[in-house]
Design a protein around this motif. Structure first.
Motif, PDB file in Angstrom:
ATOM      1  N   ARG A  75      -8.489  -9.043   3.500  1.00  0.00           N
ATOM      2  CA  ARG A  75      -8.988  -9.366   4.836  1.00  0.00           C
ATOM      3  C   ARG A  75      -8.026 -10.391   5.404  1.00  0.00           C
ATOM      4  NH1 ARG A  75     -13.843 -12.870   7.085  1.00  0.00           N
ATOM      5  NH2 ARG A  75     -14.235 -11.723   9.001  1.00  0.00           N
ATOM      6  N   LEU A  76      -7.456 -10.068   6.557  1.00  0.00           N
ATOM      7  CA  LEU A  76      -6.506 -10.959   7.214  1.00  0.00           C
ATOM      8  C   LEU A  76      -7.158 -11.485   8.478  1.00  0.00           C
ATOM      9  CD1 LEU A  76      -4.790  -8.292   6.039  1.00  0.00           C
ATOM     10  CD2 LEU A  76      -2.973  -9.883   6.579  1.00  0.00           C
ATOM     11  N   SER A  77      -7.195 -12.789   8.610  1.00  0.00           N
ATOM     12  CA  SER A  77      -7.844 -13.414   9.763  1.00  0.00           C
ATOM     13  C   SER A  77      -6.859 -14.301  10.502  1.00  0.00           C
ATOM     14  CB  SER A  77      -9.031 -14.261   9.316  1.00  0.00           C
ATOM     15  OG  SER A  77      -9.959 -13.488   8.595  1.00  0.00           O
ATOM     16  N   LYS A  78      -6.951 -14.246  11.828  1.00  0.00           N
ATOM     17  CA  LYS A  78      -6.170 -15.131  12.692  1.00  0.00           C
ATOM     18  C   LYS A  78      -7.089 -15.476  13.847  1.00  0.00           C
ATOM     19  CE  LYS A  78      -1.686 -14.550  13.859  1.00  0.00           C
ATOM     20  NZ  LYS A  78      -0.532 -13.946  14.563  1.00  0.00           N
ATOM     21  N   GLY A  79      -7.510 -16.725  13.894  1.00  0.00           N
ATOM     22  CA  GLY A  79      -8.482 -17.130  14.908  1.00  0.00           C
ATOM     23  C   GLY A  79      -9.792 -16.396  14.676  1.00  0.00           C
ATOM     24  N   ASN A  80     -10.317 -15.806  15.736  1.00  0.00           N
ATOM     25  CA  ASN A  80     -11.587 -15.072  15.624  1.00  0.00           C
ATOM     26  C   ASN A  80     -11.397 -13.592  15.280  1.00  0.00           C
ATOM     27  OD1 ASN A  80     -13.090 -17.325  16.220  1.00  0.00           O
ATOM     28  ND2 ASN A  80     -13.101 -16.931  18.434  1.00  0.00           N
ATOM     29  N   LYS A  81     -10.163 -13.151  15.166  1.00  0.00           N
ATOM     30  CA  LYS A  81      -9.893 -11.741  14.869  1.00  0.00           C
ATOM     31  C   LYS A  81      -9.599 -11.558  13.386  1.00  0.00           C
ATOM     32  CE  LYS A  81      -8.155 -10.292  19.341  1.00  0.00           C
ATOM     33  NZ  LYS A  81      -7.149  -9.494  20.025  1.00  0.00           N
ATOM     34  N   HIS A  82     -10.035 -10.426  12.860  1.00  0.00           N
ATOM     35  CA  HIS A  82      -9.706 -10.110  11.481  1.00  0.00           C
ATOM     36  C   HIS A  82      -9.391  -8.617  11.345  1.00  0.00           C
ATOM     37  CE1 HIS A  82     -14.103  -9.504  11.638  1.00  0.00           C
ATOM     38  NE2 HIS A  82     -13.870  -8.509  10.823  1.00  0.00           N
ATOM     39  N   HIS A  83      -8.562  -8.340  10.360  1.00  0.00           N
ATOM     40  CA  HIS A  83      -8.143  -6.975  10.046  1.00  0.00           C
ATOM     41  C   HIS A  83      -8.341  -6.766   8.556  1.00  0.00           C
ATOM     42  CE1 HIS A  83      -6.024  -6.673  13.916  1.00  0.00           C
ATOM     43  NE2 HIS A  83      -5.617  -7.899  13.679  1.00  0.00           N
ATOM     44  N   ASP A 103      -0.921  -3.146  -0.102  1.00  0.00           N
ATOM     45  CA  ASP A 103       0.045  -4.223   0.153  1.00  0.00           C
ATOM     46  C   ASP A 103       0.904  -3.881   1.369  1.00  0.00           C
ATOM     47  OD1 ASP A 103      -0.927  -5.593  -2.044  1.00  0.00           O
ATOM     48  OD2 ASP A 103       0.699  -4.992  -3.374  1.00  0.00           O
ATOM     49  N   ALA A 104       1.287  -2.622   1.485  1.00  0.00           N
ATOM     50  CA  ALA A 104       2.132  -2.196   2.614  1.00  0.00           C
ATOM     51  C   ALA A 104       1.400  -2.384   3.939  1.00  0.00           C
ATOM     52  CB  ALA A 104       2.550  -0.745   2.431  1.00  0.00           C
ATOM     53  N   GLU A 105       0.117  -2.048   3.974  1.00  0.00           N
ATOM     54  CA  GLU A 105      -0.657  -2.217   5.207  1.00  0.00           C
ATOM     55  C   GLU A 105      -0.826  -3.695   5.533  1.00  0.00           C
ATOM     56  OE1 GLU A 105      -4.765  -0.601   7.301  1.00  0.00           O
ATOM     57  OE2 GLU A 105      -4.348  -0.078   5.218  1.00  0.00           O
ATOM     58  N   ARG A 106      -1.023  -4.523   4.518  1.00  0.00           N
ATOM     59  CA  ARG A 106      -1.091  -5.975   4.725  1.00  0.00           C
ATOM     60  C   ARG A 106       0.189  -6.481   5.363  1.00  0.00           C
ATOM     61  NH1 ARG A 106       0.003  -8.904  -0.490  1.00  0.00           N
ATOM     62  NH2 ARG A 106       1.976  -8.014   0.132  1.00  0.00           N
ATOM     63  N   ASP A 107       1.332  -6.061   4.824  1.00  0.00           N
ATOM     64  CA  ASP A 107       2.629  -6.498   5.340  1.00  0.00           C
ATOM     65  C   ASP A 107       2.846  -6.019   6.774  1.00  0.00           C
ATOM     66  OD1 ASP A 107       2.992  -7.636   2.857  1.00  0.00           O
ATOM     67  OD2 ASP A 107       4.341  -6.058   2.126  1.00  0.00           O
ATOM     68  N   GLU A 108       2.394  -4.814   7.063  1.00  0.00           N
ATOM     69  CA  GLU A 108       2.531  -4.266   8.416  1.00  0.00           C
ATOM     70  C   GLU A 108       1.722  -5.078   9.425  1.00  0.00           C
ATOM     71  OE1 GLU A 108       1.076  -0.199  10.514  1.00  0.00           O
ATOM     72  OE2 GLU A 108       2.190   0.044   8.644  1.00  0.00           O
ATOM     73  N   ILE A 109       0.499  -5.450   9.048  1.00  0.00           N
ATOM     74  CA  ILE A 109      -0.352  -6.254   9.936  1.00  0.00           C
ATOM     75  C   ILE A 109       0.269  -7.625  10.171  1.00  0.00           C
ATOM     76  CG2 ILE A 109      -2.591  -7.426  10.133  1.00  0.00           C
ATOM     77  CD1 ILE A 109      -3.767  -4.988   8.557  1.00  0.00           C
ATOM     78  N   MET A 110       0.815  -8.202   9.113  1.00  0.00           N
ATOM     79  CA  MET A 110       1.376  -9.548   9.212  1.00  0.00           C
ATOM     80  C   MET A 110       2.746  -9.570   9.899  1.00  0.00           C
ATOM     81  SD  MET A 110       0.229 -11.083   5.529  1.00  0.00           S
ATOM     82  CE  MET A 110       1.198 -12.548   5.783  1.00  0.00           C
ATOM     83  N   ALA A 111       3.348  -8.411  10.143  1.00  0.00           N
ATOM     84  CA  ALA A 111       4.685  -8.353  10.740  1.00  0.00           C
ATOM     85  C   ALA A 111       4.710  -8.878  12.168  1.00  0.00           C
ATOM     86  CB  ALA A 111       5.207  -6.917  10.707  1.00  0.00           C
ATOM     87  N   ASP A 112       3.544  -8.914  12.827  1.00  0.00           N
ATOM     88  CA  ASP A 112       3.532  -9.367  14.232  1.00  0.00           C
ATOM     89  C   ASP A 112       3.441 -10.879  14.373  1.00  0.00           C
ATOM     90  OD1 ASP A 112       0.906 -10.034  13.703  1.00  0.00           O
ATOM     91  OD2 ASP A 112       0.030  -8.736  15.222  1.00  0.00           O
ATOM     92  N   GLY A 113       3.451 -11.601  13.270  1.00  0.00           N
ATOM     93  CA  GLY A 113       3.403 -13.055  13.392  1.00  0.00           C
ATOM     94  C   GLY A 113       2.962 -13.735  12.125  1.00  0.00           C
ATOM     95  N   THR A 114       2.678 -15.042  12.228  1.00  0.00           N
ATOM     96  CA  THR A 114       2.294 -15.833  11.060  1.00  0.00           C
ATOM     97  C   THR A 114       0.896 -16.399  11.268  1.00  0.00           C
ATOM     98  OG1 THR A 114       3.335 -17.783  12.029  1.00  0.00           O
ATOM     99  CG2 THR A 114       4.672 -16.462  10.521  1.00  0.00           C
ATOM    100  N   ASN A 115       0.540 -17.317  10.412  1.00  0.00           N
ATOM    101  CA  ASN A 115      -0.730 -18.038  10.475  1.00  0.00           C
ATOM    102  C   ASN A 115      -1.946 -17.158  10.184  1.00  0.00           C
ATOM    103  OD1 ASN A 115       0.643 -20.402  11.135  1.00  0.00           O
ATOM    104  ND2 ASN A 115       0.562 -19.923  13.321  1.00  0.00           N
ATOM    105  N   TYR A 116      -1.762 -16.148   9.384  1.00  0.00           N
ATOM    106  CA  TYR A 116      -2.907 -15.351   8.946  1.00  0.00           C
ATOM    107  C   TYR A 116      -3.530 -16.017   7.733  1.00  0.00           C
ATOM    108  CZ  TYR A 116      -1.997 -11.222  11.809  1.00  0.00           C
ATOM    109  OH  TYR A 116      -1.847 -10.349  12.849  1.00  0.00           O
ATOM    110  N   ALA A 117      -4.841 -16.080   7.724  1.00  0.00           N
ATOM    111  CA  ALA A 117      -5.563 -16.450   6.509  1.00  0.00           C
ATOM    112  C   ALA A 117      -5.791 -15.146   5.757  1.00  0.00           C
ATOM    113  CB  ALA A 117      -6.886 -17.110   6.850  1.00  0.00           C
ATOM    114  N   ILE A 118      -5.368 -15.107   4.491  1.00  0.00           N
ATOM    115  CA  ILE A 118      -5.453 -13.876   3.712  1.00  0.00           C
ATOM    116  C   ILE A 118      -6.471 -14.054   2.594  1.00  0.00           C
ATOM    117  CG2 ILE A 118      -4.186 -12.236   2.289  1.00  0.00           C
ATOM    118  CD1 ILE A 118      -1.624 -13.244   3.666  1.00  0.00           C
TER     119      ILE A 118
END
Length: 176
Positions: free
Chosen positions: A80-88, A93-108
């Motif tokens: 579960r990747l969270s950034k602010g009030n949004k989560h994915h 692992d590949a899907e995690r990396d793809e989601i995180m490619a648009d920026g930083t500061n994700y809580a994983i």
């Protein structure tokens, strides 16, 4: 195992009774109580082992359930990747990396198992018919599981050694 040993297995007996079909020669698809039988296991290696065992069981003793499309695999997320009030949710692992490619500061948050999810997360990702991901098991899937099970649990050492040598390079999280 022989059918009498399977019937006496404390983990499988409740499954056979719940489905209502009987097993082996006594199997009767007309007595099936459920249209969908969903195998829900952790998204890690231990969950893969459980799925392989259950698929082998259904393939060997209740094959018609697979042939008629009644067996499904639930697909719980690994992250579960969270950034602010949004989560994915990420399912690899590949899907995690793809989601995180648009920026930083994700809580994983990495889920080690279904038990680590709170009830709302489990409902949202794995149980809610509106949002869950499921795979229908095909006969080919079950044949592959049966073959893997036979190689790994059989009494022939050479095929097991070859399997381990061929697949060892793919191991990422070894639980020793």
């Amino acid at each position: 195992a022989r059918v009498d040993k399977v019937i006496g297995n404390e983990k499988l007996t409740p499954v056979v009774l719940a489905l209502g079909t009987g097993i082996g020669e006594d199997f009767n698809i007309e007595k099936l109580r459920y249209d969908k039988i969903i195998i829900m296991a952790d998204a890690d290696v231990d969950g893969a082992h459980i799925r392989t065992l259950l698929l082998t069981f259904f393939f060997r003793y209740m094959r018609e359930l697979i042939e008629q499309g009644h067996i499904y695999l639930a697909q719980p997320p690994l992250y579960r990747l969270s950034k602010g009030n949004k989560h994915h949710y990420a399912y690899s692992d590949a899907e995690r990396d793809e989601i995180m490619a648009d920026g930083t500061n994700y809580a994983i948050q990495r889920y080690k198992g279904l038990g680590e999810m709170d009830p709302n997360q489990l409902w949202e990702t794995t149980m809610n018919p509106e949002t869950r991901l499921m795979l229908r098991v095909t006969l080919e899937d079950a044949e592959e599981a049966d073959e893997t099970f036979s190689i790994l649990m059989g009494d022939k050492v050479e095929p097991r050694r070859e399997f381990i040598e061929k697949n060892a390079k793919y191991v990422k999280n070894l639980d020793v």
